[in-house]
Design an enzyme around this catalytic site. Structure first.
Site, PDB file in Angstrom:
ATOM      1  N   ASP A 200       0.853  -1.260  -0.129  1.00  0.00           N
ATOM      2  CA  ASP A 200       0.018  -0.019   0.024  1.00  0.00           C
ATOM      3  C   ASP A 200       0.933   1.290  -0.147  1.00  0.00           C
ATOM      4  O   ASP A 200       0.576   2.229  -0.674  1.00  0.00           O
ATOM      5  CB  ASP A 200      -1.004   0.062   1.291  1.00  0.00           C
ATOM      6  CG  ASP A 200      -0.413  -0.319   2.441  1.00  0.00           C
ATOM      7  OD1 ASP A 200       0.737  -0.905   2.547  1.00  0.00           O
ATOM      8  OD2 ASP A 200      -1.022  -0.106   3.581  1.00  0.00           O
ATOM      9  N   ASP A 228       0.746  -9.794   3.217  1.00  0.00           N
ATOM     10  CA  ASP A 228      -0.260  -9.589   4.174  1.00  0.00           C
ATOM     11  C   ASP A 228      -1.654  -9.669   3.706  1.00  0.00           C
ATOM     12  O   ASP A 228      -2.711  -9.626   4.275  1.00  0.00           O
ATOM     13  CB  ASP A 228       0.064  -8.087   4.545  1.00  0.00           C
ATOM     14  CG  ASP A 228       1.201  -8.374   5.591  1.00  0.00           C
ATOM     15  OD1 ASP A 228       1.838  -9.181   5.720  1.00  0.00           O
ATOM     16  OD2 ASP A 228       1.525  -6.978   6.134  1.00  0.00           O
ATOM     17  N   LYS A 271       1.640 -33.127  24.700  1.00  0.00           N
ATOM     18  CA  LYS A 271       1.971 -32.226  26.048  1.00  0.00           C
ATOM     19  C   LYS A 271       2.179 -30.718  25.732  1.00  0.00           C
ATOM     20  O   LYS A 271       2.440 -30.315  26.552  1.00  0.00           O
ATOM     21  CB  LYS A 271       3.252 -32.944  26.522  1.00  0.00           C
ATOM     22  CG  LYS A 271       4.638 -32.846  25.646  1.00  0.00           C
ATOM     23  CD  LYS A 271       5.684 -33.233  26.343  1.00  0.00           C
ATOM     24  CE  LYS A 271       6.931 -33.081  25.590  1.00  0.00           C
ATOM     25  NZ  LYS A 271       8.003 -34.370  25.522  1.00  0.00           N
ATOM     26  N   MET A 279       2.605 -13.938  10.393  1.00  0.00           N
ATOM     27  CA  MET A 279       2.851 -12.425   9.677  1.00  0.00           C
ATOM     28  C   MET A 279       1.306 -11.886   9.396  1.00  0.00           C
ATOM     29  O   MET A 279       0.489 -12.442   8.949  1.00  0.00           O
ATOM     30  CB  MET A 279       3.712 -12.568   8.582  1.00  0.00           C
ATOM     31  CG  MET A 279       5.036 -12.033   9.146  1.00  0.00           C
ATOM     32  SD  MET A 279       6.403 -11.763   7.552  1.00  0.00           S
ATOM     33  CE  MET A 279       7.992 -11.471   8.604  1.00  0.00           C
ATOM     34  N   GLY A 280       1.624 -10.601   8.929  1.00  0.00           N
ATOM     35  CA  GLY A 280       0.508  -9.871   8.728  1.00  0.00           C
ATOM     36  C   GLY A 280       0.783  -8.688   9.542  1.00  0.00           C
ATOM     37  O   GLY A 280       0.143  -8.685  10.864  1.00  0.00           O
TER      38      GLY A 280
HETATM   39  P1  FBP Z   1       5.326  -5.544   2.840  1.00  0.00           P
HETATM   40  O1  FBP Z   1       3.967  -5.016   3.340  1.00  0.00           O
HETATM   41  O2  FBP Z   1       6.103  -4.686   2.608  1.00  0.00           O
HETATM   42  O3  FBP Z   1       5.020  -6.705   1.736  1.00  0.00           O
HETATM   43  O4  FBP Z   1       5.843  -6.690   4.024  1.00  0.00           O
HETATM   44  C1  FBP Z   1       5.137  -7.346   4.634  1.00  0.00           C
HETATM   45  C2  FBP Z   1       5.866  -7.882   6.014  1.00  0.00           C
HETATM   46  O5  FBP Z   1       6.225  -9.130   5.742  1.00  0.00           O
HETATM   47  C3  FBP Z   1       4.822  -8.104   7.283  1.00  0.00           C
HETATM   48  O6  FBP Z   1       4.017  -9.490   7.130  1.00  0.00           O
HETATM   49  C4  FBP Z   1       5.978  -8.109   8.274  1.00  0.00           C
HETATM   50  O7  FBP Z   1       5.082  -7.313   9.340  1.00  0.00           O
HETATM   51  C5  FBP Z   1       6.868  -6.886   7.769  1.00  0.00           C
HETATM   52  O8  FBP Z   1       6.848  -7.502   6.291  1.00  0.00           O
HETATM   53  C6  FBP Z   1       8.064  -7.537   8.305  1.00  0.00           C
HETATM   54  O9  FBP Z   1       9.189  -6.691   8.059  1.00  0.00           O
HETATM   55  P2  FBP Z   1      10.667  -6.447   7.754  1.00  0.00           P
HETATM   56  O10 FBP Z   1      10.918  -7.385   6.558  1.00  0.00           O
HETATM   57  O11 FBP Z   1      11.267  -5.105   7.810  1.00  0.00           O
HETATM   58  O12 FBP Z   1      11.105  -7.312   9.064  1.00  0.00           O
END
Ligand code: FBP
Length: 700
Positions: A200, A228, A271, A279-280
């Site tokens: 975005d 994401d 256990k 991620m997201g």
């Molecule tokens: P983009 O939105 O740039 O594609 O990145 C998404 C993401 O993978 C997220 O899911 C995560 O929070 C972030 O990048 C991690 O960022 P970094 O690579 O800087 O650790």
């Protein structure tokens, strides 16, 4: 080793088995390289045209109209393949072009195929066309660091994950100086167009650059990338133009496969609770897709927490004739209690293990934490604006940062107009564990976003879960259910009458299959007391061994294994869906360029439907922009698409949450989505979320 043949090293290295093992290209890799993504029918034409349509409407932000006057009137364009073009049009379509491409933000599976599609289309139309790849993200544009992309290079990376070919970076072209340098780069390379593959924020950047470069006649085209899945574009009437960004499907499938592996382990070793953060950054699309793919026992969906109302609290306050405002919205503590409920219910059914999925961005939906994040964003941004050094280099240690916050809290005492950080904020913040404080104070990314991936959300939450489970255990409300058949068999084998001991030990003896120890039995001492009261043993008598053994089985021990699924799935080789999607995005980007578009995002409509219905389009970026708080200031950005809690996918998920919790006698409902592969049949060919949501899509 007796009887083995003595082989020289040369003989060993020459052996066909050894050669196959040390060969860098595995069988799967060769299959991948050989895969030729199908192309949307329109691309089998030698030329394409763009058909403008006003079928889609957007409410335009006045700020976007003011700042992006040259591209704000863009409309949705559909790529069409005419039977033939007039000679002037052919010439213009096929004229020699130089095109630049850059990856921006985190990697997402399929990026190389965007390059491949763009390259194949450009060279197919005019072999003199040249494609330049900017290195290590937008900085490559600013600093004119690029390579010419050749067929050999493209072929090396077709259908492969990562952004390895030209790398990526999170820099942003956000200052006058950087914009001017970028323009200079484009002029120097004699570029006709620049393609920005990003999320975005990067597509937002693409719109601003498109506006800036209009005068130079350089076109800028965006491509929707991010695992994401939060670039989703609908018009004002909810007509879907871009159902999901590329990379989402692969990442979700990779995460789900890993989660399914853990489910196998958890239900074998019985256990551990495996807590999987997926991620997201903000939206929980990936967590939802993982839930649909793998059916873990519990999945938290951030967006679902926002409208949470704690009815119990509300009722209690109502009885006391007051309103409890803290009952609205989810707190970390309350979320931990909901998780505990699930754990306690499963324990009662004899299951002391399970799988819990937590979205990386869940904290964004927890009021108390969100307030901290916003306040700290502003404090850090303010500091950076007004000082020579940035906040993090000025205060490298946590102690230093806390002292600075303390000074702000003191200031709020003396100056009532200063409300950014007060003593109450300070008290609440000081109550948080140190690693969490550190996490909340981590450096923001170049777009001013909070970096959720750097925070151990699952640890914070599980710490609270552990505390509350201990309380429940002490109150006798958290017990492992004992299978009645096992109990009877064990007692009979020890020569004791289960019908005498059962009612003394369990609260539901004879009523249910899983027997729950009485709440009063929380130690060997209270166990004795219960048996003595029932006249089953005398004060001096030893506790029967079998009873002691069964009691111990009722006492839960809560063991957690934490996992983070992010970078692994983000770097996975793409699914066929993502390979095909991205290759066609590359072709679409070229069509937009060859037809003179700028400020548009290449997209494919109808992704949720079978391939024959896919429709390449250009989406105007400027009308998607709105004002949002960033780095403590309002900024014009593309809105992130969050999970719609009323969507079909969410309804299906919620309707099955109880079943997947499996807090009853039956088996767990884990689903095995299987690995991502190129050989054989059966790979689900698009995200389940999309397939489900398509059920309610308006008819064409
Ligand atoms: P983009 O939105 O740039 O594609 O990145 C998404 C993401 O993978 C997220 O899911 C995560 O929070 C972030 O990048 C991690 O960022 P970094 O690579 O800087 O650790």
């Amino acid at each position: 080793m007796a009887g083995m043949k003595a082989l020289s090293l040369d003989q060993i290295l020459d052996h066909p088995t050894v050669k196959a093992v040390v060969e860098d290209a595995s069988f799967e890799l060769r299959q991948r390289r050989a895969f030729v993504p199908p192309v949307c029918p329109v691309f089998s034409n030698p030329y394409t045209v763009l058909e403008e349509t006003d079928r889609y409407r957007f409410s335009i932000d006045p700020e976007a109209r003011r700042r992006l006057p040259g591209i704000i009137a863009n409309t949705v364009q559909t790529v069409k393949g005419p039977a033939e073009l007039g000679p002037g049009a052919v010439e213009s379509y096929a004229r020699r072009r130089n095109i630049g491409i850059v990856f921006s933000g985190g990697p997402a599976p399929g990026g190389h195929n965007v390059i491949a599609g763009l390259f194949d289309a450009a060279k197919g139309v005019n072999p003199e066309n040249r494609l330049f790849g900017f290195l290590v993200g937008p900085d490559g544009v600013v600093e004119n660091e690029c390579i010419e992309i050749t067929r050999e290079l493209v072929d090396r990376y077709r259908n492969l994950g990562g952004f390895t070919m030209i790398k990526t970076g999170r820099a942003k072209i956000d200052s006058r100086q950087k914009v001017e340098l970028s323009k200079a780069t484009c002029r120097r390379l004699n570029l006709d167009a620049l393609v920005i593959v990003g999320g975005d924020d990067s597509n937002t950047n693409a719109a601003f650059l498109a506006q800036e470069m209009l005068a130079d006649g350089i076109q800028v085209i965006g491509v929707p990338k991010t695992i994401d899945g939060d670039i989703q574009v609908c018009d004002d009437e909810g007509q879907v133009l871009c159902a999901v960004s590329f990379g989402f499907h692969t990442a979700a499938r990779a995460f789900a496969n890993a989660v399914a592996g853990l489910a196998n382990d958890a239900s074998s070793d019985i256990k551990y609770y495996h807590v999987c953060k997926v991620m997201g950054r903000v939206a929980s699309h990936l967590a939802l897709e993982v839930a649909l793919q793998a059916h873990p026992n519990m999945t938290v969906i951030g967006e679902d927490l926002v409208d949470f109302v704690d009815e119990e609290r509300l009722e209690k306050a109502g009885r006391e004739n007051r309103i409890d405002y803290t009952a609205f919205g989810m707190t970390l503590r309350h979320l931990s209690r909901l998780i505990c409920e699930g754990i306690v219910q499963r324990a009662a059914a004899g299951k002391n293990y399970g799988i819990i999925v937590i979205p990386e961005g869940v904290l964004e939906f927890i009021n108390e934490v969100e307030v901290f994040i916003m306040k700290l964003n502003t404090i850090i941004a303010e500091y950076n604006r007004t000082h020579d050094r940035d906040f993090h280099s000025a205060f490298p240690s946590l102690q230093g940062k806390l002292e600075y916050l303390h000074r702000l809290a003191q200031r709020s005492r003396d100056d009532s107009a200063f409300r950014l950080w007060n003593t109450r904020d300070e008290d609440l913040f000081n109550d948080l564990p140190e690693f969490f404080q550190e996490g909340l104070l981590t450096e923001r990314d170049s777009h001013g976003n909070f970096q959720f991936s750097q925070i151990h959300t699952e640890r914070v939450l599980m710490g609270l879960v552990q505390d509350y489970l201990n309380i429940l255990k002490e109150k006798g409300l958290y017990k492992i259910g004992i299978d009645a058949a096992y109990f009877r068999k064990a007692l009979a084998a020890a020569g004791l009458d289960p019908e005498r001991f059962g009612p003394a030990l369990f609260q539901n003896y004879g009523k249910e299959r899983f027997l729950l120890a009485k709440a009063a039995i929380i130690s060997s001492k209270t166990l004795r007391q219960e048996l003595e009261r029932a006249g089953l043993i005398g004060a001096e008598e030893k506790l029967p061994e079998v009873i002691d053994k069964i009691y111990k089985k009722t006492v839960p021990s809560f063991k957690v294994q934490e996992h983070f699924y992010g970078y692994d799935g983000r770097g996975h080789d793409p699914t066929k869906f993502d390979c095909t999607y991205t290759y066609n995005l590359g072709l679409t980007a070229f069509s937009l360029i060859a037809n003179g578009a700028t400020g548009q995002m290449a997209a494919i409509r109808n992704l949720e439907r079978e391939f024959a219905a896919w429709e390449p389009i250009g989406i105007p970026i400027a009308p998607l922009m709105h004002l949002e708080e960033r780095k403590g200031k309002l900024a014009l950005v593309i809105e992130k698409a969050l999970v719609d809690v009323n969507s079909v996918a969410m309804q299906v998920f919620k309707a099955h949450a109880g079943r997947w919790l499996a807090a009853g006698e039956g088996e767990d409902c884990y689903r095995r989505p299987g690995p991502i592969r190129f050989t054989g049949e059966g790979e689900e060919d698009r995200p389940l979320t999309l397939q489900l949501n398509a059920i309610a899509a308006p008819a064409e």
